[in-house]
Design a protein around this motif. Structure first.
Motif, PDB file in Angstrom:
ATOM      1  N   HIS A   9     -50.190  23.705 -41.157  1.00  0.00           N
ATOM      2  CA  HIS A   9     -49.198  24.520 -41.856  1.00  0.00           C
ATOM      3  C   HIS A   9     -48.290  23.678 -42.753  1.00  0.00           C
ATOM      4  CE1 HIS A   9     -50.485  27.973 -39.612  1.00  0.00           C
ATOM      5  NE2 HIS A   9     -50.226  27.388 -38.446  1.00  0.00           N
ATOM      6  N   PHE A  10     -48.548  22.370 -42.845  1.00  0.00           N
ATOM      7  CA  PHE A  10     -47.791  21.484 -43.729  1.00  0.00           C
ATOM      8  C   PHE A  10     -48.718  20.990 -44.837  1.00  0.00           C
ATOM      9  CE2 PHE A  10     -45.699  21.285 -39.618  1.00  0.00           C
ATOM     10  CZ  PHE A  10     -44.366  21.503 -39.960  1.00  0.00           C
ATOM     11  N   ILE A  11     -48.177  20.871 -46.035  1.00  0.00           N
ATOM     12  CA  ILE A  11     -49.000  20.511 -47.198  1.00  0.00           C
ATOM     13  C   ILE A  11     -49.610  19.132 -47.027  1.00  0.00           C
ATOM     14  CG2 ILE A  11     -48.976  20.165 -49.700  1.00  0.00           C
ATOM     15  CD1 ILE A  11     -46.580  22.084 -49.801  1.00  0.00           C
ATOM     16  N   SER A  12     -48.788  18.174 -46.554  1.00  0.00           N
ATOM     17  CA  SER A  12     -49.276  16.799 -46.395  1.00  0.00           C
ATOM     18  C   SER A  12     -49.948  16.571 -45.055  1.00  0.00           C
ATOM     19  CB  SER A  12     -48.107  15.822 -46.566  1.00  0.00           C
ATOM     20  OG  SER A  12     -47.134  16.049 -45.555  1.00  0.00           O
ATOM     21  N   GLY A  13     -49.910  17.567 -44.168  1.00  0.00           N
ATOM     22  CA  GLY A  13     -50.525  17.439 -42.851  1.00  0.00           C
ATOM     23  C   GLY A  13     -49.577  17.013 -41.760  1.00  0.00           C
ATOM     24  N   ARG A  40     -47.320  25.368 -54.391  1.00  0.00           N
ATOM     25  CA  ARG A  40     -46.638  24.535 -53.401  1.00  0.00           C
ATOM     26  C   ARG A  40     -47.237  23.134 -53.336  1.00  0.00           C
ATOM     27  NH1 ARG A  40     -45.452  28.886 -48.453  1.00  0.00           N
ATOM     28  NH2 ARG A  40     -43.989  30.175 -49.671  1.00  0.00           N
ATOM     29  N   ALA A  41     -48.543  23.031 -53.576  1.00  0.00           N
ATOM     30  CA  ALA A  41     -49.173  21.704 -53.609  1.00  0.00           C
ATOM     31  C   ALA A  41     -48.641  20.902 -54.795  1.00  0.00           C
ATOM     32  CB  ALA A  41     -50.687  21.852 -53.704  1.00  0.00           C
ATOM     33  N   ARG A  42     -48.457  21.564 -55.952  1.00  0.00           N
ATOM     34  CA  ARG A  42     -47.879  20.864 -57.108  1.00  0.00           C
ATOM     35  C   ARG A  42     -46.440  20.450 -56.821  1.00  0.00           C
ATOM     36  NH1 ARG A  42     -50.687  24.981 -59.989  1.00  0.00           N
ATOM     37  NH2 ARG A  42     -48.758  26.198 -60.169  1.00  0.00           N
ATOM     38  N   GLY A  43     -45.722  21.299 -56.065  1.00  0.00           N
ATOM     39  CA  GLY A  43     -44.355  20.929 -55.685  1.00  0.00           C
ATOM     40  C   GLY A  43     -44.330  19.688 -54.819  1.00  0.00           C
ATOM     41  N   MET A  44     -45.295  19.553 -53.921  1.00  0.00           N
ATOM     42  CA  MET A  44     -45.381  18.356 -53.085  1.00  0.00           C
ATOM     43  C   MET A  44     -45.689  17.123 -53.926  1.00  0.00           C
ATOM     44  SD  MET A  44     -45.299  16.656 -50.344  1.00  0.00           S
ATOM     45  CE  MET A  44     -45.059  17.866 -49.055  1.00  0.00           C
ATOM     46  N   GLU A  45     -46.596  17.267 -54.889  1.00  0.00           N
ATOM     47  CA  GLU A  45     -46.911  16.134 -55.767  1.00  0.00           C
ATOM     48  C   GLU A  45     -45.676  15.696 -56.552  1.00  0.00           C
ATOM     49  OE1 GLU A  45     -50.102  17.438 -58.191  1.00  0.00           O
ATOM     50  OE2 GLU A  45     -51.579  17.436 -56.575  1.00  0.00           O
ATOM     51  N   ARG A  46     -44.903  16.663 -57.051  1.00  0.00           N
ATOM     52  CA  ARG A  46     -43.685  16.328 -57.786  1.00  0.00           C
ATOM     53  C   ARG A  46     -42.680  15.624 -56.889  1.00  0.00           C
ATOM     54  NH1 ARG A  46     -43.309  20.766 -59.815  1.00  0.00           N
ATOM     55  NH2 ARG A  46     -41.917  21.833 -58.366  1.00  0.00           N
TER      56      ARG A  46
END
Length: 220
Positions: A9-13, A40-46
């Motif tokens: 349930h977390f983008i990065s695991g 949300r994945a793009r938000g994590m990358e940013r």
């Protein structure tokens, strides 16, 4: 008491303790639509890019602070640098305040030159973009002109064939008995040649005649 949240349930695991991170709270669930997941994945990358930039800046600030502290520890009141603090033994290279001011002035000059080079690079990039746009326009015009040329050639070829079909020369009547019958009333080209041979002796061969003898016989 013993409940937990799966890492899926977390983008990065895994959960992040940074309140600014998208993984501070669980945000990935199966019922979410794909566009929202990608967003949300793009938000994590940013967030990761910003975190890396911040770490680099913090590291640079730490290095500068450490250098300033070391410089302060190894410098006496007159600007003389000592290799070993509290020993009184000076290094072979002694920098005066004038030397330091000169170095700072040179650094400022280098910064001005660097800014000038950046401006020139920016101008060149804009010029390149303009040339690329102009090249695209010229390429489009060339393609349009090439197509127009091709269309004109095809129209010219069709016009030549049409003129050739409508001409009344001997060659235009060969192998075309329907044309012979339409213009002369004779059933075939062979009959036309036989008739022309019979009457050719009586056709005037005057130099003022603009038609050939075969064409002249059709109109007589």
């Amino acid at each position: 008491e013993h409940s937990g949240i799966c890492s899926e349930h977390f983008i990065s695991g895994e959960k992040s303790n940074d309140s600014l991170s998208p993984d501070y709270v669980p945000s990935t669930f199966k019922h979410l639509p794909s566009p929202l997941k990608r967003k949300r994945a793009r938000g994590m990358e940013r967030y990761e890019r910003l975190s890396l930039t911040k770490k680099r800046k913090d590291t640079e600030v730490d290095k500068q602070s450490a250098a300033a502290v070391l410089l302060a520890l190894s410098e006496d009141g007159n600007g003389t640098l000592f290799c070993e603090p509290h020993t009184g033994r000076s290094c072979s290279t002694v920098l005066s305040m004038t030397d330091i001011d000169s170095l700072e002035a040179r650094c400022m000059d280098f910064e001005k030159q660097n800014e000038c080079y950046r401006k020139k690079c920016h101008d060149l990039e804009e010029e390149c973009q303009g040339l690329l746009a102009e090249n695209a326009i010229v390429k489009k015009d060339l393609e349009s002109m090439t197509k127009e040329c091709t269309d004109l050639r095809e129209a010219n070829t069709k016009l030549r064939e049409s003129i050739k079909r409508q001409s009344l020369t001997k060659q235009s009547f060969e192998n075309d008995d329907s044309k012979v019958k339409y213009y002369t009333g004779l059933p075939s080209f062979a009959r036309l040649i036989a008739l022309f041979t019979f009457v050719s002796a009586s056709i005037s061969d005057s130099s003022k005649t603009i038609l050939s003898p075969s064409s002249n016989s059709l109109w007589c």
